[in-house]
Each structure stands twice: as structure tokens, then as C-alpha cells.
Motif scaffolding. Structure first.
Motif, mmCIF file in Angstrom:
data_model
loop_
_atom_site.group_PDB
_atom_site.id
_atom_site.type_symbol
_atom_site.label_atom_id
_atom_site.label_comp_id
_atom_site.label_asym_id
_atom_site.label_seq_id
_atom_site.Cartn_x
_atom_site.Cartn_y
_atom_site.Cartn_z
ATOM 1 N N VAL A 129 6.531 -5.609 9.723
ATOM 2 C CA VAL A 129 6.206 -4.858 10.932
ATOM 3 C C VAL A 129 5.775 -5.827 12.025
ATOM 4 C CG1 VAL A 129 5.459 -2.873 9.561
ATOM 5 C CG2 VAL A 129 3.756 -4.529 10.360
ATOM 6 N N SER A 130 5.632 -5.324 13.240
ATOM 7 C CA SER A 130 5.141 -6.134 14.356
ATOM 8 C C SER A 130 4.354 -5.232 15.304
ATOM 9 C CB SER A 130 6.312 -6.793 15.100
ATOM 10 O OG SER A 130 7.182 -5.794 15.630
ATOM 11 N N GLY A 131 3.685 -5.844 16.242
ATOM 12 C CA GLY A 131 2.995 -5.084 17.286
ATOM 13 C C GLY A 131 1.959 -4.101 16.776
ATOM 14 N N ILE A 132 1.110 -4.522 15.847
ATOM 15 C CA ILE A 132 0.079 -3.615 15.336
ATOM 16 C C ILE A 132 -0.963 -3.365 16.427
ATOM 17 C CG2 ILE A 132 -1.659 -3.216 13.563
ATOM 18 C CD1 ILE A 132 -0.171 -5.140 11.765
ATOM 19 N N THR A 133 -1.266 -2.100 16.683
ATOM 20 C CA THR A 133 -2.268 -1.738 17.676
ATOM 21 C C THR A 133 -3.245 -0.723 17.088
ATOM 22 O OG1 THR A 133 -0.864 0.026 18.561
ATOM 23 C CG2 THR A 133 -0.730 -2.137 19.635
ATOM 24 N N VAL A 134 -4.461 -0.727 17.615
ATOM 25 C CA VAL A 134 -5.480 0.241 17.212
ATOM 26 C C VAL A 134 -5.411 1.424 18.175
ATOM 27 C CG1 VAL A 134 -7.943 0.656 16.861
ATOM 28 C CG2 VAL A 134 -6.954 -1.589 16.313
ATOM 29 N N THR A 135 -5.136 2.600 17.661
ATOM 30 C CA THR A 135 -5.021 3.794 18.504
ATOM 31 C C THR A 135 -6.218 4.729 18.383
ATOM 32 O OG1 THR A 135 -3.746 4.870 16.741
ATOM 33 C CG2 THR A 135 -2.500 3.738 18.455
ATOM 34 N N GLU A 136 -7.080 4.477 17.416
ATOM 35 C CA GLU A 136 -8.316 5.253 17.268
ATOM 36 C C GLU A 136 -9.344 4.369 16.599
ATOM 37 O OE1 GLU A 136 -9.944 9.403 15.196
ATOM 38 O OE2 GLU A 136 -8.182 8.383 14.387
ATOM 39 N N ARG A 137 -10.560 4.344 17.165
ATOM 40 C CA ARG A 137 -11.636 3.554 16.568
ATOM 41 C C ARG A 137 -12.942 4.279 16.812
ATOM 42 N NH1 ARG A 137 -15.117 -0.966 18.202
ATOM 43 N NH2 ARG A 137 -14.310 -0.740 20.323
ATOM 44 N N VAL B 280 -10.569 4.717 11.569
ATOM 45 C CA VAL B 280 -9.684 3.845 12.347
ATOM 46 C C VAL B 280 -8.242 4.286 12.117
ATOM 47 C CG1 VAL B 280 -8.753 1.500 12.583
ATOM 48 C CG2 VAL B 280 -11.218 1.851 12.350
ATOM 49 N N THR B 281 -7.470 4.290 13.191
ATOM 50 C CA THR B 281 -6.040 4.572 13.104
ATOM 51 C C THR B 281 -5.286 3.406 13.733
ATOM 52 O OG1 THR B 281 -6.416 6.943 13.293
ATOM 53 C CG2 THR B 281 -4.183 6.166 13.708
ATOM 54 N N ILE B 282 -4.239 2.937 13.055
ATOM 55 C CA ILE B 282 -3.401 1.875 13.605
ATOM 56 C C ILE B 282 -1.951 2.361 13.663
ATOM 57 C CG2 ILE B 282 -4.886 0.012 12.787
ATOM 58 C CD1 ILE B 282 -2.837 -0.462 10.521
ATOM 59 N N SER B 283 -1.204 1.803 14.602
ATOM 60 C CA SER B 283 0.229 2.055 14.703
ATOM 61 C C SER B 283 0.946 0.710 14.800
ATOM 62 C CB SER B 283 0.546 2.923 15.931
ATOM 63 O OG SER B 283 -0.040 4.200 15.801
ATOM 64 N N TYR B 284 2.260 0.701 14.518
ATOM 65 C CA TYR B 284 2.988 -0.558 14.505
ATOM 66 C C TYR B 284 4.470 -0.294 14.725
ATOM 67 C CZ TYR B 284 2.736 1.325 9.767
ATOM 68 O OH TYR B 284 2.731 2.170 8.696
ATOM 69 N N LEU B 285 5.182 -1.357 15.094
ATOM 70 C CA LEU B 285 6.627 -1.310 15.247
ATOM 71 C C LEU B 285 7.271 -1.695 13.924
ATOM 72 C CD1 LEU B 285 6.899 -3.095 18.717
ATOM 73 C CD2 LEU B 285 6.784 -0.634 18.243
ATOM 74 N N VAL B 286 8.417 -1.081 13.589
ATOM 75 C CA VAL B 286 9.032 -1.292 12.272
ATOM 76 C C VAL B 286 10.502 -1.683 12.414
ATOM 77 C CG1 VAL B 286 7.472 0.361 11.185
ATOM 78 C CG2 VAL B 286 9.675 1.150 12.066
ATOM 79 N N PRO B 287 11.021 -2.391 11.419
ATOM 80 C CA PRO B 287 12.460 -2.698 11.412
ATOM 81 C C PRO B 287 13.266 -1.494 10.929
ATOM 82 C CG PRO B 287 11.424 -3.595 9.458
ATOM 83 C CD PRO B 287 10.319 -3.010 10.297
ATOM 84 N N ALA B 288 14.586 -1.575 11.083
ATOM 85 C CA ALA B 288 15.457 -0.469 10.670
ATOM 86 C C ALA B 288 15.326 -0.185 9.178
ATOM 87 C CB ALA B 288 16.907 -0.789 11.035
ATOM 88 N N ALA B 289 15.060 -1.222 8.390
ATOM 89 C CA ALA B 289 14.950 -1.044 6.935
ATOM 90 C C ALA B 289 13.838 -0.073 6.553
ATOM 91 C CB ALA B 289 14.712 -2.406 6.273
ATOM 92 N N TYR B 290 12.878 0.126 7.452
ATOM 93 C CA TYR B 290 11.759 1.033 7.199
ATOM 94 C C TYR B 290 12.251 2.453 6.930
ATOM 95 C CZ TYR B 290 6.875 2.623 7.962
ATOM 96 O OH TYR B 290 5.607 3.122 7.831
ATOM 97 N N TYR B 291 13.381 2.785 7.547
ATOM 98 C CA TYR B 291 13.918 4.149 7.423
ATOM 99 C C TYR B 291 15.071 4.245 6.428
ATOM 100 C CZ TYR B 291 11.209 4.785 11.678
ATOM 101 O OH TYR B 291 10.193 4.827 12.586
ATOM 102 N N SER B 292 15.326 3.182 5.702
ATOM 103 C CA SER B 292 16.408 3.219 4.715
ATOM 104 C C SER B 292 15.966 4.001 3.486
ATOM 105 C CB SER B 292 16.791 1.788 4.317
ATOM 106 O OG SER B 292 15.692 1.151 3.680
ATOM 107 N N PRO B 293 16.909 4.427 2.634
ATOM 108 C CA PRO B 293 16.527 5.129 1.397
ATOM 109 C C PRO B 293 15.545 4.300 0.583
ATOM 110 C CG PRO B 293 18.877 5.298 1.757
ATOM 111 C CD PRO B 293 18.382 4.328 2.779
ATOM 112 N N GLY B 294 14.455 4.928 0.189
ATOM 113 C CA GLY B 294 13.423 4.210 -0.552
ATOM 114 C C GLY B 294 12.534 3.355 0.314
ATOM 115 N N GLY B 295 12.679 3.462 1.644
ATOM 116 C CA GLY B 295 11.895 2.630 2.549
ATOM 117 C C GLY B 295 10.615 3.323 2.997
ATOM 118 N N GLY B 296 9.774 2.565 3.669
ATOM 119 C CA GLY B 296 8.524 3.115 4.172
ATOM 120 C C GLY B 296 7.502 2.013 4.358
ATOM 121 N N GLY B 297 6.248 2.400 4.542
ATOM 122 C CA GLY B 297 5.184 1.433 4.759
ATOM 123 C C GLY B 297 4.070 1.588 3.760
ATOM 124 N N VAL B 298 3.396 0.496 3.496
ATOM 125 C CA VAL B 298 2.211 0.468 2.645
ATOM 126 C C VAL B 298 1.095 -0.199 3.438
ATOM 127 C CG1 VAL B 298 1.156 -0.436 0.542
ATOM 128 C CG2 VAL B 298 3.509 0.397 0.500
#
Length: 344
Positions: free
Chosen positions: A32-40, A45-63
Motif C-alpha cells: 500500500v501507499s499514502g497511509i493517512t489518519v482520518t480519525e484520531r 484511530v482510523t487510517i486509510s491508504y492507497l492500494v494496488p490493483a492486486a488488492y481487488y484480485s480474487p483472494g486479495g485484500g488487506g491485513v
């Protein structure tokens, strides 16, 4: 060349189909890239981030895993799991985060059993709000500058070192446009000695029965200001003195507390009958205190005189500016909400 190509292609089944599991294990997805804090807040705490296309591939996601302090989780299975929704991760409130503490979030992209390189961000939760806020309006004790109502606030600060405590005062129920006072982080009380004239200063209105609003917010040395204020509403003119006047007068005033300068009794922020009366019933709104109530008349060039009443009965005409010539305040509305026996 053919052998080289065969070596880097993923394995295939007997029918020639490519194994997705083998491919994902062999190739790590981009991070991922561009991690930002959107709630503190103090507890979340809540964070958001930019993801590559593979993030949405079958079996993909974030941890996303979180650890207390500045050291990130060493792997996608260490630390504590943070729920992920889309490209956002938000901590839970059960259990909640501790106020004014650093937490490190580690984020991986997962495709099947393959993980990207981790990316991290450290966030300090905000301090918690103040606790046990108490307030009361009071009359200034004897001093050179007497007769002004004051508001005193007391509170308990959250744990942890504080940089400052901010006080906001406003006659409107909003912090916007309010008067801001910044105190040291060790402060646990505040006395407001300069209330606006609209609160306690009008010669024909007495002290206001509308609340003055105060907000108290701590600022930590690391986490910034708390995410919310604690508000206290104070009615300065919370006591009433009522009665009747039979003689002509330009107004009714409440006097209190001789000052140390010339022993004169002080007009309580120019408290006056509401409204001023020539004869009939009147009501004066005052802060808690002890008073004498008098008719008011001007006699040029400088002496104001009037007949005064106290709890012992009607007094005689007094020249208020004369040293020692003022009546003794005996109408006690410190604990009693009102006094209604004045007859002038």
C-alpha cells in the motif's frame, strides 16, 4: 531459451490449467501507499491508504495489525488485528485504545497466501477529556475592585503530562467567537474575573439569568488537544431579591461587601431592578452573596443617596460615597435561592 521460460512460469495442472495458489505464493503483491489518519480520538484511530490493483484480485485484500508503542508488528499474524473495510482500517471501542499513547499500525496487501512488504504509521491518541468539571458563580471577596461577579471552574485533568488547558467562554452556546484563555497544563481551576457587561453590568437589567457557557479542553505534550470539550453552563444571576417600593425612585440597587479602599459598599456590577421602577413590585437578579437593597437617586455633583433595606428592616437615608456611611448587607442569598421581604 525454452528451458529458461519453463523455469519461471507457474506450475500447471495435467490439463494445462494454471494454479492460482502457486502463482500467489510465488509473487508478492505490491504494498500500500499514502497511509493517512482520518480519525484520531482518545480511544479510537482510523487510517486509510492507497492500494494496488492486486488488492481487488480474487483472494486479495488487506491485513492491518496494531501494536502499542513505536515498534510495528513483525508479521501479518503478530500484534492485534484491526478490522478492515475496503481501504480503511478502524480500531474497535471494545477494547478501546488508551488516551495519549503512541500506537503503530502495520499494513500488508494479501493475495491468497502471499503478502506484500509492510508499510507502517505511528499515531498518538488524543488526551482524554477533563473529568469532574464543577463551576459556580460567586461575588468577588473584599478587595480594591469589588462588586464584580466572578465564575470559578474546577476540574480534574486526565492522566499523562499536559502541555496546556484551554478555556473558552461565550454567551452563545458555541465555541465560535468565544473568549479563549490558555492555562498551564498543571492548572485544575480557573477564575473568570471579567464577565461581559451583558452578564452582570447593566444598570437596568441586573445580572443575567441566561447561562454563560464554558468549555474546558486539555492539550497533551504529544497527542495535541483532546478531541472534544467538556462544557459547563453557569447562571450568574441565579438568586433573586424581590419586594415592593412605595416611594418614587430612579431604580433599585443591590449593595454588598465594603471594599478596602474607602470602605464604601459596592454596587454588585451595577445590579438594578428589572425593570427600574418608580413604585410597585421589583425583582433584582444577583449572584450568590449577602446584600443590602436600596432605592437609588442622584444628587449632584457626586453623592448618590437612597433609603436602604436589610434583613433587620428599613434603614435611613445614606450617602453611599461617604466613608463608613453604608448599610450592613444582611440579605443572605448564598444558599437560599431568593429573598422576597424587601419593603421600601
Amino acid at each position: 531459451m525454452a528451458a529458461l521460460v519453463t523455469a519461471v512460469l507457474p506450475a500447471t495442472s495435467a490439463t494445462g490449467a494454471t494454479s492460482a495458489a502457486t502463482a500467489s505464493a510465488a509473487t508478492a503483491p505490491p504494498p500500500v501507499s499514502g497511509i493517512t489518519v482520518t480519525e484520531r480520538t482518545a480511544h479510537r484511530v482510523t487510517i486509510s491508504y492507497l492500494v494496488p490493483a492486486a488488492y481487488y484480485s480474487p483472494g486479495g485484500g488487506g491485513v492491518v495489525r496494531v501494536t502499542r508503542g513505536h515498534t510495528p508488528a513483525a508479521s501479518p499474524t503478530s500484534g492485534y488485528a484491526v478490522p478492515v473495510t475496503g481501504r480503511t482500517a478502524r480500531t474497535t471501542l471494545v477494547p478501546s485504545l488508551t488516551p495519549n499513547v503512541a500506537y503503530t499500525f502495520a499494513v500488508w496487501v494479501r493475495v491468497g497466501s502471499a503478502y506484500s512488504a509492510g508499510r507502517t504509521i505511528t499515531v498518538v491518541t488524543r488526551p482524554d477529556v477533563v473529568t469532574e468539571l464543577r463551576s459556580a458563580a460567586s461575588v468577588t471577596p473584599p478587595s480594591y475592585d469589588l462588586g464584580h461577579a466572578q465564575v470559578r471552574l474546577t476540574w480534574r485533568n486526565p492522566t499523562g503530562p499536559l502541555k496546556a488547558v484551554r478555556i473558552v467562554r461565550n454567551t452563545a452556546a458555541t465555541t465560535t467567537g468565544g473568549t479563549v484563555t490558555t492555562l498551564p497544563g498543571t492548572a485544575t481551576s480557573f477564575t473568570d474575573p471579567s464577565l461581559p457587561a451583558s452578564v452582570c453590568g447593566g444598570r437596568t437589567t441586573g445580572c443575567s439569568t441566561a447561562p454563560v457557557h464554558y468549555w474546558v479542553i486539555p492539550e497533551s505534550t504529544t497527542g495535541g488537544f483532546a478531541d472534544r470539550y467538556v462544557r459547563s453552563d453557569v447562571v450568574v444571576g441565579s438568586r433573586t431579591i424581590t419586594g415592593t417600593v412605595s416611594q418614587g425612585s430612579s431604580g433599585i440597587v443591590a449593595l454588598c461587601c465594603q471594599n478596602l479602599f474607602d470602605a464604601e459598599n459596592a454596587l454588585v456590577a451595577h445590579a438594578a431592578a428589572d425593570p427600574a421602577v418608580a413604585a410597585g413590585a421589583f425583582t433584582i437578579h444577583v449572584p450568590p452573596g449577602v446584600y443590602a437593597v436600596c432605592t437609588f437617586a442622584d444628587r449632584p455633583p457626586r453623592n448618590q443617596v437612597g433609603t436602604c433595606w436589610n434583613a433587620a428592616g428599613a434603614g435611613s437615608e445614606d450617602v453611599w460615597w461617604e466613608v463608613g456611611g453604608d448599610p450592613s448587607p444582611t440579605i443572605d442569598v448564598r444558599t437560599a435561592p431568593s429573598y422576597n421581604g424587601v419593603r421600601l
